[in-house]
Design an enzyme around this catalytic site. Structure first.
Site, short mmCIF file in Angstrom:
data_model
loop_
_atom_site.label_atom_id
_atom_site.label_comp_id
_atom_site.label_asym_id
_atom_site.label_seq_id
_atom_site.Cartn_x
_atom_site.Cartn_y
_atom_site.Cartn_z
N TYR A 154 0.83 -1.21 0.00
CA TYR A 154 0.00 0.00 0.00
C TYR A 154 0.86 1.26 0.00
O TYR A 154 0.65 2.18 -0.79
CB TYR A 154 -0.91 -0.02 1.23
N THR A 189 -13.95 6.28 8.18
CA THR A 189 -15.03 5.91 7.27
C THR A 189 -15.70 4.64 7.81
O THR A 189 -15.21 4.01 8.76
CB THR A 189 -14.49 5.63 5.87
#
Length: 251
Positions: A154, A189
């Protein structure tokens, strides 16, 4: 052509930062195109903004697939004829130590988080050229700025996003296309809560000098700034939005 003056295409727009960005741009008078792997959810989100579908469009697309990306951009061309802002938000968090990463996982991390930015930017270029004030905003990450354990794929991908942002800013400057990126830290989120959990989220928040997680709307506001004329002389930059996470020293 839309009644609204500008058209924004946002990838990964059905949830989180993507939908917060599409919503904010809509509120500020943009026509919006919501692109997401989950087509029905993207359409539901679009309808929540624009029930009449006069100045919005939802498109299902896998941003790791060139044909799907090209088809999505073609749909925008047929409907609106131009793109004024491309927001390359689509991506997927990947957290695993390198020793547990096989080649397929590594390739997937790069394709979803970096290849998608290249693919969407390349496809959108002809429509960006049709805008009077075109811009691109890419989604990098605080993981691109500092080393975070378990974020090899990532972090490498997001560092690549920052590098690609700088390269495209130089390549496309002559055509008046500004290219920038944002690099969020820990953003709360629904997906973050599912992956991390509320209790563990408090631990993450404790690592941040400001003492809390970021809200998607706070990232969206910076993206909206970068798409605006207020940022007309800003290009090639990666703006970190992390509450001080990446500058915190131990002493």
């Amino acid at each position: 052509m839309p009644a609204r003056d500008h058209v924004a295409l946002v990838t990964g727009a059905a949830n989180g930062i993507g939908f917060a960005t599409a919503s904010l741009l809509w509120e500020r008078g943009w026509a919006v195109v919501l692109v997401d792997l989950d087509g029905p959810l993207a359409e539901m989100r679009r309808a929540s903004l624009d029930p009449a579908a006069e100045d919005s469009l939802a498109v299902a697309a896998d941003v790791t697939d060139t044909a799907a990306v090209d088809a999505a951009v073609d749909a925008v061309a047929r409907r609106f004829g131009r793109i004024d802002a491309l927001v390359n938000n689509a991506g997927r968090p990947v957290a695993a130590p390198l020793e547990g990463f096989d080649d397929a996982a590594w390739t997937s991390a790069l394709e979803v988080n970096l290849g998608s930015v290249m693919r969407c930017s390349r496809a959108a270029l002809p429509l960006l050229r049709g805008s009077e004030a075109p811009c691109v905003v890419n989604m990098a990450s605080a993981a691109a700025v500092v080393g975070m354990a378990g974020r090899s794929g990532y972090g490498a991908a997001k560092a690549g996003v920052s590098s690609l942002t700088r390269v495209l800013a130089v390549e496309w400057a002559g055509e008046g296309i500004r290219v920038n990126a944002v690099a969020p830290g820990y953003v709360r989120t629904a997906g973050f809560d599912e992956r991390i959990g509320v209790e563990e989220g408090r631990t993450y928040a404790g690592r941040v000098p400001l003492g809390r997680l970021c809200h998607p709307e706070e990232v969206a506001s910076v993206i909206a700034f970068l798409t605006s004329r207020d940022a007309s002389y800003v290009t090639g930059q990666t703006i970190v939005i992390d509450g001080g996470l990446t500058v915190r020293g131990e002493g």
